[in-house]
Design a protein around this motif. Structure first.
Motif, mmCIF file in Angstrom:
data_model
loop_
_atom_site.group_PDB
_atom_site.id
_atom_site.type_symbol
_atom_site.label_atom_id
_atom_site.label_comp_id
_atom_site.label_asym_id
_atom_site.label_seq_id
_atom_site.Cartn_x
_atom_site.Cartn_y
_atom_site.Cartn_z
ATOM 1 N N LEU A 190 0.786 -0.067 -7.262
ATOM 2 C CA LEU A 190 0.375 -0.803 -6.851
ATOM 3 C C LEU A 190 -0.381 -1.706 -5.607
ATOM 4 N N MET A 191 -1.945 -1.064 -5.701
ATOM 5 C CA MET A 191 -2.489 -0.820 -4.886
ATOM 6 C C MET A 191 -3.818 -1.242 -5.138
ATOM 7 N N GLY A 192 -4.054 -2.282 -6.144
ATOM 8 C CA GLY A 192 -5.238 -2.969 -6.940
ATOM 9 C C GLY A 192 -5.299 -4.138 -5.256
ATOM 10 N N ILE A 193 -6.076 -5.712 -6.017
ATOM 11 C CA ILE A 193 -5.899 -6.451 -5.183
ATOM 12 C C ILE A 193 -5.209 -7.862 -5.057
ATOM 13 N N GLY A 194 -4.444 -7.788 -3.903
ATOM 14 C CA GLY A 194 -3.151 -8.525 -3.569
ATOM 15 C C GLY A 194 -1.801 -7.994 -2.922
ATOM 16 N N GLU A 195 -1.114 -8.105 -2.378
ATOM 17 C CA GLU A 195 0.172 -8.442 -1.408
ATOM 18 C C GLU A 195 1.481 -7.977 -2.333
ATOM 19 N N PRO A 196 1.886 -7.012 -3.247
ATOM 20 C CA PRO A 196 2.715 -7.542 -3.825
ATOM 21 C C PRO A 196 3.696 -8.059 -3.810
ATOM 22 N N ARG A 218 -8.942 -6.897 7.989
ATOM 23 C CA ARG A 218 -9.882 -7.028 8.178
ATOM 24 C C ARG A 218 -11.169 -6.037 7.273
ATOM 25 N N PHE A 219 -10.897 -5.096 7.319
ATOM 26 C CA PHE A 219 -11.550 -4.140 6.282
ATOM 27 C C PHE A 219 -11.241 -4.168 4.529
ATOM 28 N N CYS A 220 -10.754 -4.935 4.557
ATOM 29 C CA CYS A 220 -10.752 -4.979 2.733
ATOM 30 C C CYS A 220 -11.452 -5.812 2.046
ATOM 31 N N ILE A 249 3.094 2.368 3.062
ATOM 32 C CA ILE A 249 2.491 1.261 4.173
ATOM 33 C C ILE A 249 1.276 1.371 3.630
ATOM 34 N N SER A 250 0.608 0.639 5.488
ATOM 35 C CA SER A 250 -0.873 0.369 4.885
ATOM 36 C C SER A 250 -0.580 0.273 7.003
ATOM 37 N N LEU A 251 -1.033 1.552 7.074
ATOM 38 C CA LEU A 251 -0.724 1.362 8.755
ATOM 39 C C LEU A 251 -1.975 1.276 9.928
ATOM 40 N N HIS A 252 -2.992 1.757 9.763
ATOM 41 C CA HIS A 252 -3.967 1.214 9.658
ATOM 42 C C HIS A 252 -4.110 2.390 11.251
ATOM 43 N N GLY A 253 -3.247 2.421 12.087
ATOM 44 C CA GLY A 253 -3.561 2.181 13.658
ATOM 45 C C GLY A 253 -2.446 2.613 14.108
ATOM 46 N N VAL A 262 -12.499 5.623 5.446
ATOM 47 C CA VAL A 262 -12.636 3.375 4.576
ATOM 48 C C VAL A 262 -13.207 3.697 4.031
ATOM 49 N N ASN A 263 -13.707 2.507 3.545
ATOM 50 C CA ASN A 263 -14.718 2.378 2.154
ATOM 51 C C ASN A 263 -15.175 1.160 3.390
ATOM 52 N N PRO A 264 -16.697 1.629 3.347
ATOM 53 C CA PRO A 264 -17.296 0.517 3.678
ATOM 54 C C PRO A 264 -16.834 -0.852 3.050
ATOM 55 N N LEU A 319 4.375 1.004 -4.241
ATOM 56 C CA LEU A 319 4.271 -0.099 -4.148
ATOM 57 C C LEU A 319 3.953 -0.527 -2.674
ATOM 58 N N SER A 320 2.332 -0.286 -2.576
ATOM 59 C CA SER A 320 1.796 -0.306 -1.468
ATOM 60 C C SER A 320 2.030 -1.622 -0.308
ATOM 61 N N THR A 321 2.834 -1.703 1.175
ATOM 62 C CA THR A 321 3.148 -3.633 1.374
ATOM 63 C C THR A 321 1.521 -2.772 2.557
ATOM 64 N N CYS A 322 1.085 -4.407 2.836
ATOM 65 C CA CYS A 322 0.442 -4.062 4.889
ATOM 66 C C CYS A 322 1.629 -4.001 6.166
HETATM 67 N N1 SAH Z 1 -1.485 -5.372 0.402
HETATM 68 C C1 SAH Z 1 -1.188 -3.794 -0.018
HETATM 69 C C2 SAH Z 1 -1.827 -3.670 -1.987
HETATM 70 C C3 SAH Z 1 -3.170 -3.414 -1.919
HETATM 71 S S1 SAH Z 1 -3.804 -2.717 -0.548
HETATM 72 C C4 SAH Z 1 -1.405 -2.944 1.198
HETATM 73 O O1 SAH Z 1 -1.439 -3.506 1.707
HETATM 74 O O2 SAH Z 1 -1.131 -1.855 0.751
HETATM 75 C C5 SAH Z 1 -4.615 -0.736 -1.255
HETATM 76 C C6 SAH Z 1 -4.538 -0.119 -0.233
HETATM 77 O O3 SAH Z 1 -6.256 -0.261 0.248
HETATM 78 C C7 SAH Z 1 -4.343 0.020 1.521
HETATM 79 O O4 SAH Z 1 -3.027 0.783 2.165
HETATM 80 C C8 SAH Z 1 -5.109 -0.656 1.757
HETATM 81 O O5 SAH Z 1 -5.251 -1.454 3.756
HETATM 82 C C9 SAH Z 1 -6.533 -0.058 1.365
HETATM 83 N N2 SAH Z 1 -7.840 -0.636 1.673
HETATM 84 C C10 SAH Z 1 -7.996 -1.896 1.876
HETATM 85 N N3 SAH Z 1 -9.272 -2.188 1.905
HETATM 86 C C11 SAH Z 1 -10.024 -0.280 2.753
HETATM 87 C C12 SAH Z 1 -11.154 -0.526 2.872
HETATM 88 N N4 SAH Z 1 -12.038 -0.832 3.341
HETATM 89 N N5 SAH Z 1 -11.167 1.227 2.151
HETATM 90 C C13 SAH Z 1 -9.687 1.548 2.736
HETATM 91 N N6 SAH Z 1 -8.954 1.390 2.521
HETATM 92 C C14 SAH Z 1 -8.394 0.201 1.942
#
Ligand code: SAH
Length: 351
Positions: free
Chosen positions: A154-160, A116-118, A212-216, A288-290, A189-192
Motif C-alpha cells: 500500500l504505497m501508491g497514491i494516498g495515505e492508507p 513536499r517531494f511527492c 514508515i516514510s521517515l525522510h529526515g 528521490v524521484n524528482p 502498509l506505508s504511512t507518513c
Molecule cells: N502515504 C503513504 C504511502 C504513499 S507514498 C506514505 O507516505 O508512506 C509511498 C512512498 O513513496 C513513501 O515512502 C513516500 O514518502 C515515497 N515518495 C513519495 N514521493 C516520492 C518521490 N518523489 N521520490 C521518492 N519517494 C517518494
C-alpha cells in the motif's frame, strides 16, 4: 445501491439474510466476487435467475477500466492508470521480483498530507477509495497481466491510514480464505506517520509489515518536507513504532528518500542511526524521484552509497531500493497527474 464487492463476509451474510436467502448463498456469491472475479450477475450461474435479478436491483459490482498501461522496456514493470466509476483515476504498479509479482496499489484519489517531494498530493485529496476499488486494482491487474499477485504494497497514491476503515475492510477481504486468501504477511502498509492510527493498527495484530516514510533525521528537516511532523514529531512516531514491534513482533521498515543537500550528509546518516539504535528495523534508501513541480534533486550515487555505509557502520540495516520502471514514470502520482494535465489541455483546445 449496495457496493457488493466492498462487503466483508459477515456483512454480505447480513445482506443476504435481509434478502431472505439461505446461508450457503453467501459463500456462493462471495466466491464469484473474490475468487472467480466475475464482472456481471449473469455470470453467477449457480444462482437462480430471480436472485440474480434482485441482486442487480439492490446492488452493483464495482469494476475498473484500464485507461493507460505503460510497460518498462528495462525491467518489465507495468504501470496501470485505472479509471474509477466516477471518472477519477488512480495508479498501480506491477513489479516482477525474483520471488514473485508484487503490486503497489493506491488507497485514495489524491492525498491531503502535503509531503513536499511527492506528486500525489499536489492537487490535494479528492476522495477515499472503497474496499472494492482497492481489491479491483489487484483483480484487474491479475486479469490483464495473467500473473498471480504474490504480494501487495500500500504505497501508491494516498495515505492508507487516512482511509483507515476502508483499508481495514480491504485487508479483511484480501486475506479471507473464502476469497483471494492472500496472507497479510505478504502485505506492506506505508504511512507518513499517523501516530494514533499506528497504535490502532498494532492492536489488530494483522501480521503485515509496517513501513514508515521517515525522510529526515531530525524534526527541522522532517517538518520542512512533511507537514505531518508538526502534529506528531519523530519522537512520538518512533515511540509508536516501538509499540508496534512490541505488540506485533513485526520488524518495522523505514523509507528514506535521499534529496541532494537536504537529508543526505554523513552527519545525518549518523543522526538517523542514533535515532534507530536498539530497534529491530530496516532502512530502505531511495534516491528521490524528482517531481517537476517540486524542484528536488536526487542524491548522487556516491552520496547514496556513503549514506548506506555510514548507517551500516553504526549497526543499522540499510539497503538501497532497486529502482524499477524508471523509464515509465513508475513513482507514484506522476502518471495520474500528467494524465489529468493532458486531459485539461485537450478540453482547453476543444472550442
Ligand atoms: N502515504 C503513504 C504511502 C504513499 S507514498 C506514505 O507516505 O508512506 C509511498 C512512498 O513513496 C513513501 O515512502 C513516500 O514518502 C515515497 N515518495 C513519495 N514521493 C516520492 C518521490 N518523489 N521520490 C521518492 N519517494 C517518494
Amino acid at each position: 445501491m449496495t457496493d457488493l464487492k466492498s462487503l466483508t463476509y459477515p456483512q454480505l451474510e447480513e445482506f443476504m439474510k435481509e434478502l431472505g436467502q439461505p446461508a450457503y448463498r453467501t459463500g456462493q456469491v462471495f466466491g464469484w466476487l473474490h475468487q472467480k472475479g466475475v464482472t456481471s450477475f449473469d455470470q453467477m450461474t449457480n444462482l437462480p435467475a430471480a436472485l440474480r435479478q434482485t441482486l442487480a436491483e439492490k446492488s452493483f459490482l464495482n469494476s475498473l477500466t484500464v485507461e493507460r498501461k505503460l510497460v518498462s522496456k528495462k525491467d518489465g514493470t507495468v504501470k496501470y492508470l485505472f479509471g474509477l466509476r466516477d471518472g477519477e483515476c488512480v495508479e498501480s504498479v506491477l513489479m516482477d521480483y525474483h520471488h514473485g509479482h508484487s503490486l503497489c496499489i493506491s488507497t485514495q484519489v489524491g492525498c491531503r498530507q502535503g509531503c513536499r517531494f511527492c506528486a500525489s498530493t499536489l492537487g490535494g485529496l479528492v476522495r477515499n477509495l472503497t474496499p472494492a476499488e482497492m481489491l479491483d486494482e489487484i483483480y484487474t491487474a491479475t486479469a490483464d497481466s495473467g500473473h498471480r499477485i504474490d504480494s501487495v504494497v500500500l504505497m501508491g497514491i494516498g495515505e492508507p491510514l487516512d482511509n483507515y476503515d476502508n483499508v481495514m475492510a480491504f485487508l479483511e477481504l484480501l486475506s479471507d480464505p473464502r476469497g483471494l486468501n492472500l496472507s497479510l504477511r505478504h502485505v506492506s502498509l506505508s504511512t507518513c506517520g499517523l501516530v494514533d492510527r499506528i497504535y490502532d493498527l498494532a492492536e489488530k495484530k494483522l501480521g503485515l509489515t509496517l513501513s514508515i516514510s521517515l525522510h529526515g533525521s531530525n524534526d527541522t528537516v522532517r517538518s520542512a518536507s512533511m507537514p505531518i511532523n508538526n502534529k506528531w514529531n519523530i519522537d512520538a512516531l518512533l515511540k509508536a513504532c516501538r509499540d508496534y514491534f512490541d505488540t506485533t513482533g513485526r520488524r518495522v521498515s523505514f523509507e528514506y528518500a535521499l534529496i541532494e543537500g537536504k537529508n543526505d550528509s554523513p552527519e545525518q546518516a549518523r543522526e538517523l542511526a542514533a535515532l534507530l539504535k536498539g530497534m529491530l528495523c530496516h532502512v530502505n534508501l531511495i534516491p528521490v524521484n524528482p517531481v517537476v513541480e517540486r524542484g528536488n534533486r536526487r542524491s548522487s550515487r556516491q552520496a547514496v552509497e556513503r549514506f548506506q555505509k555510514t548507517l551500516q557502520s553504526c549497526g543499522v540495516n540499510a539497503t538501497v531500493r532497486r529502482e524499477l520502471g524508471t523509464d515509465i514514470n513508475a513513482a507514484c502520482g506522476q502518471l495520474r497527474r500528467t494524465h489529468a494535465q493532458s486531459s485539461t489541455q485537450e478540453s482547453e483546445e476543444t472550442p
